[in-house]
Design a protein around this motif. Structure first.
Motif, PDB file in Angstrom:
ATOM      1  N   SER A 100      37.739  25.568  31.403  1.00 14.81           N
ATOM      2  CA  SER A 100      36.459  26.138  30.976  1.00 14.81           C
ATOM      3  C   SER A 100      35.294  25.261  31.402  1.00 14.81           C
ATOM      4  CB  SER A 100      36.427  26.305  29.454  1.00 14.81           C
ATOM      5  OG  SER A 100      37.447  27.164  29.041  1.00 14.81           O
ATOM      6  N   LEU A 101      35.472  23.961  31.281  1.00 10.11           N
ATOM      7  CA  LEU A 101      34.403  23.051  31.646  1.00 10.11           C
ATOM      8  C   LEU A 101      34.112  23.108  33.152  1.00 10.11           C
ATOM      9  CD1 LEU A 101      32.514  20.920  30.426  1.00 10.11           C
ATOM     10  CD2 LEU A 101      34.219  19.212  31.038  1.00 10.11           C
ATOM     11  N   ILE A 102      35.157  23.087  33.967  1.00 12.49           N
ATOM     12  CA  ILE A 102      34.976  23.161  35.427  1.00 12.49           C
ATOM     13  C   ILE A 102      34.374  24.507  35.814  1.00 12.49           C
ATOM     14  CG2 ILE A 102      36.219  23.242  37.619  1.00 12.49           C
ATOM     15  CD1 ILE A 102      38.149  21.146  36.373  1.00 12.49           C
ATOM     16  N   GLU A 103      34.845  25.566  35.175  1.00  7.78           N
ATOM     17  CA  GLU A 103      34.316  26.890  35.466  1.00  7.78           C
ATOM     18  C   GLU A 103      32.806  26.958  35.174  1.00  7.78           C
ATOM     19  OE1 GLU A 103      35.277  31.507  34.207  1.00  7.78           O
ATOM     20  OE2 GLU A 103      35.937  29.866  32.918  1.00  7.78           O
ATOM     21  N   MET A 104      32.376  26.372  34.070  1.00 11.88           N
ATOM     22  CA  MET A 104      30.959  26.415  33.734  1.00 11.88           C
ATOM     23  C   MET A 104      30.138  25.524  34.660  1.00 11.88           C
ATOM     24  SD  MET A 104      28.666  27.942  32.227  1.00 11.88           S
ATOM     25  CE  MET A 104      29.824  29.075  31.563  1.00 11.88           C
ATOM     26  N   PHE A 105      30.694  24.382  35.102  1.00 10.41           N
ATOM     27  CA  PHE A 105      29.969  23.563  36.064  1.00 10.41           C
ATOM     28  C   PHE A 105      29.794  24.305  37.385  1.00 10.41           C
ATOM     29  CE2 PHE A 105      30.946  19.578  33.601  1.00 10.41           C
ATOM     30  CZ  PHE A 105      29.614  19.270  33.362  1.00 10.41           C
ATOM     31  N   VAL A 106      30.780  25.066  37.795  1.00 11.65           N
ATOM     32  CA  VAL A 106      30.642  25.886  39.013  1.00 11.65           C
ATOM     33  C   VAL A 106      29.548  26.926  38.807  1.00 11.65           C
ATOM     34  CG1 VAL A 106      31.807  27.609  40.442  1.00 11.65           C
ATOM     35  CG2 VAL A 106      32.995  25.504  39.827  1.00 11.65           C
ATOM     36  N   PHE A 107      29.542  27.575  37.647  1.00  7.77           N
ATOM     37  CA  PHE A 107      28.537  28.595  37.342  1.00  7.77           C
ATOM     38  C   PHE A 107      27.131  27.993  37.351  1.00  7.77           C
ATOM     39  CE2 PHE A 107      26.103  31.024  34.140  1.00  7.77           C
ATOM     40  CZ  PHE A 107      26.130  32.266  34.752  1.00  7.77           C
ATOM     41  N   ILE A 108      26.948  26.859  36.691  1.00  8.27           N
ATOM     42  CA  ILE A 108      25.641  26.208  36.647  1.00  8.27           C
ATOM     43  C   ILE A 108      25.265  25.681  38.035  1.00  8.27           C
ATOM     44  CG2 ILE A 108      24.371  24.255  35.680  1.00  8.27           C
ATOM     45  CD1 ILE A 108      25.882  24.753  33.068  1.00  8.27           C
ATOM     46  N   GLY A 109      26.243  25.246  38.808  1.00  9.24           N
ATOM     47  CA  GLY A 109      25.967  24.804  40.177  1.00  9.24           C
ATOM     48  C   GLY A 109      25.457  25.941  41.047  1.00  9.24           C
ATOM     49  N   ILE A 110      26.036  27.136  40.890  1.00  8.17           N
ATOM     50  CA  ILE A 110      25.548  28.303  41.634  1.00  8.17           C
ATOM     51  C   ILE A 110      24.114  28.623  41.214  1.00  8.17           C
ATOM     52  CG2 ILE A 110      25.860  30.788  41.966  1.00  8.17           C
ATOM     53  CD1 ILE A 110      28.902  30.243  41.807  1.00  8.17           C
ATOM     54  N   LEU A 111      23.831  28.520  39.905  1.00  8.02           N
ATOM     55  CA  LEU A 111      22.456  28.733  39.436  1.00  8.02           C
ATOM     56  C   LEU A 111      21.504  27.710  40.045  1.00  8.02           C
ATOM     57  CD1 LEU A 111      22.788  29.495  35.624  1.00  8.02           C
ATOM     58  CD2 LEU A 111      22.182  31.056  37.433  1.00  8.02           C
ATOM     59  N   ALA A 112      21.930  26.454  40.095  1.00  6.31           N
ATOM     60  CA  ALA A 112      21.081  25.409  40.658  1.00  6.31           C
ATOM     61  C   ALA A 112      20.844  25.647  42.144  1.00  6.31           C
ATOM     62  CB  ALA A 112      21.712  24.039  40.423  1.00  6.31           C
ATOM     63  N   LEU A 113      21.876  26.088  42.862  1.00  4.52           N
ATOM     64  CA  LEU A 113      21.695  26.410  44.283  1.00  4.52           C
ATOM     65  C   LEU A 113      20.701  27.545  44.465  1.00  4.52           C
ATOM     66  CD1 LEU A 113      25.267  26.175  45.841  1.00  4.52           C
ATOM     67  CD2 LEU A 113      23.242  24.912  46.516  1.00  4.52           C
ATOM     68  N   GLY A 114      20.809  28.572  43.617  1.00  2.00           N
ATOM     69  CA  GLY A 114      19.861  29.687  43.693  1.00  2.00           C
ATOM     70  C   GLY A 114      18.443  29.236  43.413  1.00  2.00           C
ATOM     71  N   LEU A 115      18.271  28.383  42.424  1.00  2.13           N
ATOM     72  CA  LEU A 115      16.938  27.873  42.104  1.00  2.13           C
ATOM     73  C   LEU A 115      16.404  27.018  43.248  1.00  2.13           C
ATOM     74  CD1 LEU A 115      14.646  27.591  40.077  1.00  2.13           C
ATOM     75  CD2 LEU A 115      15.852  25.641  39.107  1.00  2.13           C
ATOM     76  N   ALA A 116      17.245  26.183  43.831  1.00  2.00           N
ATOM     77  CA  ALA A 116      16.809  25.352  44.959  1.00  2.00           C
ATOM     78  C   ALA A 116      16.414  26.227  46.147  1.00  2.00           C
ATOM     79  CB  ALA A 116      17.921  24.382  45.356  1.00  2.00           C
ATOM     80  N   TYR A 117      17.172  27.279  46.411  1.00  7.67           N
ATOM     81  CA  TYR A 117      16.858  28.189  47.514  1.00  7.67           C
ATOM     82  C   TYR A 117      15.493  28.844  47.304  1.00  7.67           C
ATOM     83  CZ  TYR A 117      17.089  32.273  50.530  1.00  7.67           C
ATOM     84  OH  TYR A 117      16.804  33.235  51.455  1.00  7.67           O
ATOM     85  N   VAL A 118      15.260  29.342  46.091  1.00  8.51           N
ATOM     86  CA  VAL A 118      13.993  30.002  45.783  1.00  8.51           C
ATOM     87  C   VAL A 118      12.843  29.003  45.878  1.00  8.51           C
ATOM     88  CG1 VAL A 118      12.728  31.111  43.905  1.00  8.51           C
ATOM     89  CG2 VAL A 118      15.039  31.816  44.406  1.00  8.51           C
ATOM     90  N   TRP A 119      13.080  27.789  45.422  1.00  8.44           N
ATOM     91  CA  TRP A 119      12.041  26.759  45.449  1.00  8.44           C
ATOM     92  C   TRP A 119      11.690  26.381  46.887  1.00  8.44           C
ATOM     93  CZ3 TRP A 119      12.519  21.858  41.911  1.00  8.44           C
ATOM     94  CH2 TRP A 119      11.309  21.196  41.875  1.00  8.44           C
ATOM     95  N   VAL A 120      12.719  26.186  47.731  1.00 12.32           N
ATOM     96  CA  VAL A 120      12.490  25.806  49.122  1.00 12.32           C
ATOM     97  C   VAL A 120      11.789  26.933  49.879  1.00 12.32           C
ATOM     98  CG1 VAL A 120      13.674  25.343  51.315  1.00 12.32           C
ATOM     99  CG2 VAL A 120      14.346  24.125  49.252  1.00 12.32           C
ATOM    100  N   LYS A 121      12.136  28.174  49.597  1.00  7.16           N
ATOM    101  CA  LYS A 121      11.494  29.312  50.259  1.00  7.16           C
ATOM    102  C   LYS A 121      10.044  29.486  49.831  1.00  7.16           C
ATOM    103  CE  LYS A 121      14.494  31.334  52.920  1.00  7.16           C
ATOM    104  NZ  LYS A 121      14.216  31.620  54.303  1.00  7.16           N
ATOM    105  N   GLY A 122       9.630  28.828  48.738  1.00  8.56           N
ATOM    106  CA  GLY A 122       8.245  28.897  48.299  1.00  8.56           C
ATOM    107  C   GLY A 122       7.933  30.082  47.413  1.00  8.56           C
ATOM    108  N   HIS A 123       8.964  30.734  46.871  1.00 12.50           N
ATOM    109  CA  HIS A 123       8.721  31.903  46.016  1.00 12.50           C
ATOM    110  C   HIS A 123       8.193  31.527  44.645  1.00 12.50           C
ATOM    111  CE1 HIS A 123      10.288  34.674  48.909  1.00 12.50           C
ATOM    112  NE2 HIS A 123      11.481  34.114  48.926  1.00 12.50           N
ATOM    113  N   LEU A 124       8.253  30.265  44.275  1.00 11.13           N
ATOM    114  CA  LEU A 124       7.735  29.841  42.976  1.00 11.13           C
ATOM    115  C   LEU A 124       6.289  29.375  43.055  1.00 11.13           C
ATOM    116  CD1 LEU A 124      10.824  27.904  41.605  1.00 11.13           C
ATOM    117  CD2 LEU A 124      10.157  30.252  41.156  1.00 11.13           C
ATOM    118  N   ASP A 125       5.728  29.291  44.267  1.00 11.55           N
ATOM    119  CA  ASP A 125       4.335  28.882  44.432  1.00 11.55           C
ATOM    120  C   ASP A 125       3.428  30.077  44.175  1.00 11.55           C
ATOM    121  OD1 ASP A 125       5.253  26.412  45.171  1.00 11.55           O
ATOM    122  OD2 ASP A 125       5.217  26.886  47.314  1.00 11.55           O
ATOM    123  N   TRP A 126       2.334  29.834  43.499  1.00 10.17           N
ATOM    124  CA  TRP A 126       1.385  30.890  43.211  1.00 10.17           C
ATOM    125  C   TRP A 126       0.014  30.437  43.679  1.00 10.17           C
ATOM    126  CZ3 TRP A 126       2.665  35.608  41.344  1.00 10.17           C
ATOM    127  CH2 TRP A 126       1.618  36.466  41.037  1.00 10.17           C
TER     128      TRP A 126
END
Length: 153
Positions: A100-126
């Motif tokens: 369960s712990l490893i599974e949740m770290f994978v899930f949170i890692g995918i979320l972090a990758l998605g956030l990093a992708y959005v941040w690098v693409k500049g979609h969070l800039d206003w």
């Protein structure tokens, strides 16, 4: 009284409570409208142009990103309840907890990758719109404004 009658009484009581609060607010509130209070206020920005203007698509992108992460964060709550299930941990000799712990770290890692992708693409800039400065010269001396501000503050 039947069970439906009790529910009806709760609904009526709730509506009366709501109406009483609104009526009390209407009676007690001060009513002193002025030009400043009646202006349109939207997110700290003065409205410019017509209300029928085009909406920036960045708003929709940020709203969708927020909903995506919000819905994914909701999945953490059921995981937290299942993660500490003592019967499953005891039945698997502790492997359930590690899985369960490893599974949740994978899930949170995918979320972090998605956030990093959005941040690098500049979609969070206003980008903020530059509002032209008003060069109006008032015939009223600044000292009178200061006196009024001191009087009412």
């Amino acid at each position: 009284m039947s069970e439906y009658g009790e529910i009806l009484l709760f609904i009526i009581g709730g509506l009366l409570f709501l109406a009483g609060g609104l009526f009390t607010n209407y009676i007690l509130r001060p009513s002193r409208p002025n030009a400043e209070k009646l202006t349109t206020y939207e997110s700290g920005e003065e409205p410019i142009g017509s209300a029928r203007g085009r909406v920036n698509t960045r708003f929709y992108i940020i709203a969708l990103i927020f909903l995506l992460f919000e819905v994914e964060i909701i999945f953490l709550f059921p995981w937290a309840t299942v993660f500490g299930n003592k019967e499953k941990i005891a039945a698997t000799d502790g492997l359930w907890g590690w899985f369960s712990l490893i599974e949740m770290f994978v899930f949170i890692g995918i979320l972090a990758l998605g956030l990093a992708y959005v941040w690098v693409k500049g979609h969070l800039d206003w980008p903020k719109i530059e509002v032209p400065k008003n060069d109006f010269k008032s015939p009223v001396p600044a000292k009178l404004y200061d006196d009024i501000n001191k009087k009412y503050s």
